[in-house]
Write a protein that holds these residues in place. Structure first.
Motif, PDB file in Angstrom:
ATOM      1  N   TRP A  90       5.218  17.294   0.184  1.00  0.00           N
ATOM      2  CA  TRP A  90       4.939  17.479   1.606  1.00  0.00           C
ATOM      3  C   TRP A  90       4.236  18.821   1.762  1.00  0.00           C
ATOM      4  N   GLN A  91       2.917  18.803   1.626  1.00  0.00           N
ATOM      5  CA  GLN A  91       2.135  20.037   1.582  1.00  0.00           C
ATOM      6  C   GLN A  91       1.878  20.567   2.985  1.00  0.00           C
ATOM      7  N   ILE A  92       2.248  21.831   3.182  1.00  0.00           N
ATOM      8  CA  ILE A  92       2.095  22.454   4.501  1.00  0.00           C
ATOM      9  C   ILE A  92       0.653  22.899   4.720  1.00  0.00           C
ATOM     10  N   ASN A  93       0.214  22.774   5.941  1.00  0.00           N
ATOM     11  CA  ASN A  93      -1.109  23.226   6.358  1.00  0.00           C
ATOM     12  C   ASN A  93      -1.110  24.756   6.397  1.00  0.00           C
ATOM     13  N   SER A  94      -1.761  25.367   5.414  1.00  0.00           N
ATOM     14  CA  SER A  94      -1.843  26.834   5.376  1.00  0.00           C
ATOM     15  C   SER A  94      -3.246  27.309   5.727  1.00  0.00           C
ATOM     16  N   GLU A  95      -4.056  26.407   6.281  1.00  0.00           N
ATOM     17  CA  GLU A  95      -5.422  26.764   6.659  1.00  0.00           C
ATOM     18  C   GLU A  95      -5.520  27.160   8.131  1.00  0.00           C
ATOM     19  N   THR A  96      -4.799  26.453   9.006  1.00  0.00           N
ATOM     20  CA  THR A  96      -4.856  26.782  10.436  1.00  0.00           C
ATOM     21  C   THR A  96      -3.507  27.262  10.968  1.00  0.00           C
ATOM     22  N   LEU A  97      -2.475  27.199  10.127  1.00  0.00           N
ATOM     23  CA  LEU A  97      -1.125  27.590  10.549  1.00  0.00           C
ATOM     24  C   LEU A  97      -0.497  28.549   9.551  1.00  0.00           C
ATOM     25  N   PHE A  98       0.479  29.316  10.015  1.00  0.00           N
ATOM     26  CA  PHE A  98       1.320  30.132   9.144  1.00  0.00           C
ATOM     27  C   PHE A  98       2.761  29.747   9.445  1.00  0.00           C
ATOM     28  N   VAL A  99       3.466  29.231   8.434  1.00  0.00           N
ATOM     29  CA  VAL A  99       4.813  28.686   8.622  1.00  0.00           C
ATOM     30  C   VAL A  99       5.851  29.601   7.979  1.00  0.00           C
ATOM     31  N   GLU A 100       6.889  29.920   8.741  1.00  0.00           N
ATOM     32  CA  GLU A 100       8.010  30.726   8.239  1.00  0.00           C
ATOM     33  C   GLU A 100       9.309  29.952   8.429  1.00  0.00           C
TER      34      GLU A 100
ATOM     35  N   ASP B 234      -0.869  21.305  15.210  1.00  0.00           N
ATOM     36  CA  ASP B 234      -1.770  20.657  14.262  1.00  0.00           C
ATOM     37  C   ASP B 234      -0.879  19.791  13.384  1.00  0.00           C
ATOM     38  N   LEU B 235      -1.463  19.172  12.358  1.00  0.00           N
ATOM     39  CA  LEU B 235      -0.636  18.612  11.293  1.00  0.00           C
ATOM     40  C   LEU B 235       0.055  19.792  10.614  1.00  0.00           C
ATOM     41  N   ILE B 236       1.374  19.759  10.549  1.00  0.00           N
ATOM     42  CA  ILE B 236       2.121  20.863   9.939  1.00  0.00           C
ATOM     43  C   ILE B 236       2.276  20.624   8.444  1.00  0.00           C
ATOM     44  N   ALA B 237       2.633  19.398   8.076  1.00  0.00           N
ATOM     45  CA  ALA B 237       2.765  19.046   6.661  1.00  0.00           C
ATOM     46  C   ALA B 237       2.315  17.608   6.476  1.00  0.00           C
ATOM     47  N   PHE B 238       1.739  17.341   5.316  1.00  0.00           N
ATOM     48  CA  PHE B 238       1.174  16.020   5.041  1.00  0.00           C
ATOM     49  C   PHE B 238       1.407  15.724   3.564  1.00  0.00           C
ATOM     50  N   GLN B 239       1.934  14.557   3.284  1.00  0.00           N
ATOM     51  CA  GLN B 239       2.265  14.210   1.903  1.00  0.00           C
ATOM     52  C   GLN B 239       0.996  14.104   1.070  1.00  0.00           C
TER      53      GLN B 239
ATOM     54  N   ILE C 153       0.851  -1.195   0.000  1.00  0.00           N
ATOM     55  CA  ILE C 153       0.000   0.000   0.000  1.00  0.00           C
ATOM     56  C   ILE C 153       0.887   1.246   0.000  1.00  0.00           C
ATOM     57  N   PRO C 154       0.332   2.429  -0.351  1.00  0.00           N
ATOM     58  CA  PRO C 154       1.126   3.659  -0.278  1.00  0.00           C
ATOM     59  C   PRO C 154       1.490   3.995   1.166  1.00  0.00           C
ATOM     60  N   VAL C 155       2.663   4.603   1.346  1.00  0.00           N
ATOM     61  CA  VAL C 155       3.096   5.081   2.657  1.00  0.00           C
ATOM     62  C   VAL C 155       3.158   6.606   2.613  1.00  0.00           C
ATOM     63  N   VAL C 156       2.451   7.236   3.534  1.00  0.00           N
ATOM     64  CA  VAL C 156       2.315   8.692   3.564  1.00  0.00           C
ATOM     65  C   VAL C 156       3.057   9.243   4.787  1.00  0.00           C
ATOM     66  N   ASN C 157       3.831  10.283   4.568  1.00  0.00           N
ATOM     67  CA  ASN C 157       4.634  10.879   5.632  1.00  0.00           C
ATOM     68  C   ASN C 157       3.939  12.132   6.166  1.00  0.00           C
ATOM     69  N   GLU C 158       3.761  12.205   7.478  1.00  0.00           N
ATOM     70  CA  GLU C 158       3.182  13.407   8.068  1.00  0.00           C
ATOM     71  C   GLU C 158       4.161  14.032   9.053  1.00  0.00           C
ATOM     72  N   TYR C 159       4.010  15.336   9.243  1.00  0.00           N
ATOM     73  CA  TYR C 159       4.843  16.094  10.171  1.00  0.00           C
ATOM     74  C   TYR C 159       3.908  16.958  10.989  1.00  0.00           C
ATOM     75  N   GLY C 160       3.876  16.723  12.284  1.00  0.00           N
ATOM     76  CA  GLY C 160       2.950  17.470  13.118  1.00  0.00           C
ATOM     77  C   GLY C 160       3.532  17.761  14.478  1.00  0.00           C
ATOM     78  N   ALA C 161       2.769  18.503  15.274  1.00  0.00           N
ATOM     79  CA  ALA C 161       3.148  18.806  16.652  1.00  0.00           C
ATOM     80  C   ALA C 161       1.869  18.862  17.456  1.00  0.00           C
ATOM     81  N   SER C 162       1.857  18.191  18.594  1.00  0.00           N
ATOM     82  CA  SER C 162       0.632  18.099  19.379  1.00  0.00           C
ATOM     83  C   SER C 162       0.117  19.477  19.785  1.00  0.00           C
ATOM     84  N   GLU C 163       1.029  20.430  20.018  1.00  0.00           N
ATOM     85  CA  GLU C 163       0.597  21.754  20.451  1.00  0.00           C
ATOM     86  C   GLU C 163       0.059  22.607  19.307  1.00  0.00           C
TER      87      GLU C 163
END
Length: 436
Positions: free
Chosen positions: A269-279, A258-263, A246-256
């Motif tokens: 590796w698409q960054i969450n730009s809906e609830t977060l702003f990443v610099e 949200d999901l920061i990036a999700f393949q 099956i496909p393997v998907v990589n996620e990058y998050g932090a409990s404090e």
């Protein structure tokens, strides 16, 4: 269709229906509408905390000139004080979602989210998992995560697992005897997806490889595997996709946060730009252009209970040159800022460089199951590994030659074979650690 997962969120006071509606609106924006949305949310969250959060107001001090780039960088050290001192006015611990970080960065702390923020966090996660046809109300999860070992904590997690339609495998012992029992569960249960810590899921894939088993052939309902919390290496992903089928998907998050990036389905590796702003910032806190390596600094756009504004999460990364405000792409996550090796020459190198170089050699014959590297002195390193047989002199020599070539010569190594590697209380494996 009975939606137990959504119902559980509602019963706990998290307005998931409202959050999903707002999230759907955000993802329908044009690029220009999204840019305006981000700027408005940044202004809104700063204004809110200046007016309602004494901790944040004190942090900013007299430097409040409404210039985003002049706002202070919030660090984990700033947050290591009682939660009650960091909450916004009118917020009590009983009325917000309270949790704690894993401490993988070395700076654990307790944090809070207001209930709407927590709901829209779930809306974000639900949306991304739906890319792979995973529905939290109906899809059955095989969960490779740690679990509290005390009676009350353990029972709480088991209840959460039941309400979230998931079966949890304890990952503190992943010997072949235990993995054999895991395999039996996949033969008897109709799992839709796997979700868990990278190192644990990799060990299961290696076990399947030794048995010449493709998991989907014995569990045909499996659709996808999501891994998180630890580095995913290309060769491990190839191995997992082969052994799981099956496909393997990589996620990058932090409990404090949200999901920061999700393949995404294009492998980005698409960054969450809906609830977060990443610099991405340099050492002087200047914003770096796309393509440049720097510190990952994140703003939670919705958390009114607790400020996470320009929050240095402790990671080093690069945003892809093709990123846009609406669709930022994480080109590379290099490692944690506190996982840097300082070498005798004065050179600084991400600790995972040792791991990458060593891994490419140490696993050639499939003998070594996993390993960790510790820097004990400026020129001394210990490599603890789990394997069926001890590394031979030729293998050790190859590792030392590769490190000498890619990093620098005259570094000393001690190799120690172990029956298992120590993990954190949550079951995470810290792959590199500097002790100097």
């Amino acid at each position: 269709m009975f939606k137990l997962f959504d119902l559980t969120l509602k019963l706990n006071g998290f307005p998931i229906v409202k959050a999903k509606a707002e999230f759907d609106k955000i993802i329908s924006f044009s690029e220009e509408q999204h840019r305006i949305f981000i700027e408005n949310k940044k202004d809104e969250i700063v204004k809110y905390h200046l007016e309602n959060n004494p901790f944040y107001k004190e942090l900013i001090g007299s430097n409040n000139n409404n210039n985003w780039n002049d706002l202070p960088i919030l660090t984990k050290k700033n947050l290591q004080k009682p939660l009650a001192e960091r909450l916004s006015k009118d917020c009590e611990t009983k009325s917000v979602f309270v949790n704690k970080t894993s401490g993988s960065s070395g700076d654990p702390f307790i944090f809070a989210k207001d209930k709407y923020c927590h709901a829209i966090t779930w809306a974000s996660i639900i949306y991304r998992f739906s890319w792979y046809k995973i529905n939290f109300n109906t899809s059955f999860q095989a969960r490779f995560y740690g679990i509290p070992l005390d009676f009350i904590g353990n029972k709480k997690e088991r209840i959460k697992d039941f309400l979230s339609n998931r079966f949890r495998f304890t990952i503190f012992d992943l010997s072949d005897v235990v993995l054999e029992k895991v395999l039996v569960k996949f033969k008897t249960k109709k799992f839709d997806y796997i979700n868990g810590y990278t190192s644990s899921v990799v060990l299961f894939a290696k076990f399947l490889q030794s048995k010449n088993i493709v998991l989907k052939e014995i569990c045909p309902t499996l659709k996808v595997c999501m891994v998180t919390s630890e580095m995913l290496f290309d060769e491990d992903k190839i191995l997992m996709e082969k052994q799981f089928g099956i496909p393997v998907v990589n996620e990058y998050g932090a409990s404090e946060l949200d999901l920061i990036a999700f393949q995404n389905q294009n492998g980005e590796w698409q960054i969450n730009s809906e609830t977060l702003f990443v610099e991405i910032l340099d050492e002087d806190n200047n914003v770096l252009p796309y393509g440049k390596e720097g510190r990952v600094v994140i703003t939670s756009l919705y958390n009114k209970a607790h400020p996470f504004i320009r929050y240095d999460i402790g990671d080093i990364g690069i945003l892809d040159e093709k990123s846009t405000v609406q669709k930022p792409i994480l080109k590379q996550l290099i490692g944690r800022t506190n996982d840097v090796a300082i070498l005798p020459s004065g050179k600084k190198s991400p600790g995972l460089t040792f791991y990458y170089v060593t891994k490419s050699i140490i696993e050639d014959d499939g003998n070594v199951k996993e390993f960790i590297i510790k820097q004990t002195k400026i020129n001394a390193f210990e490599i603890d590994y789990v394997s069926e047989k001890e590394l031979n002199l030729e293998q050790i020599s190859k590792i030392e030659e590769a490190i000498s070539l890619y990093l620098e010569p005259n570094l000393n190594f001690i190799f120690t074979r172990k029956t298992y590697l120590g993990r954190s209380s949550r079951g995470k494996l810290k792959q590199f650690k500097s002790m100097i």
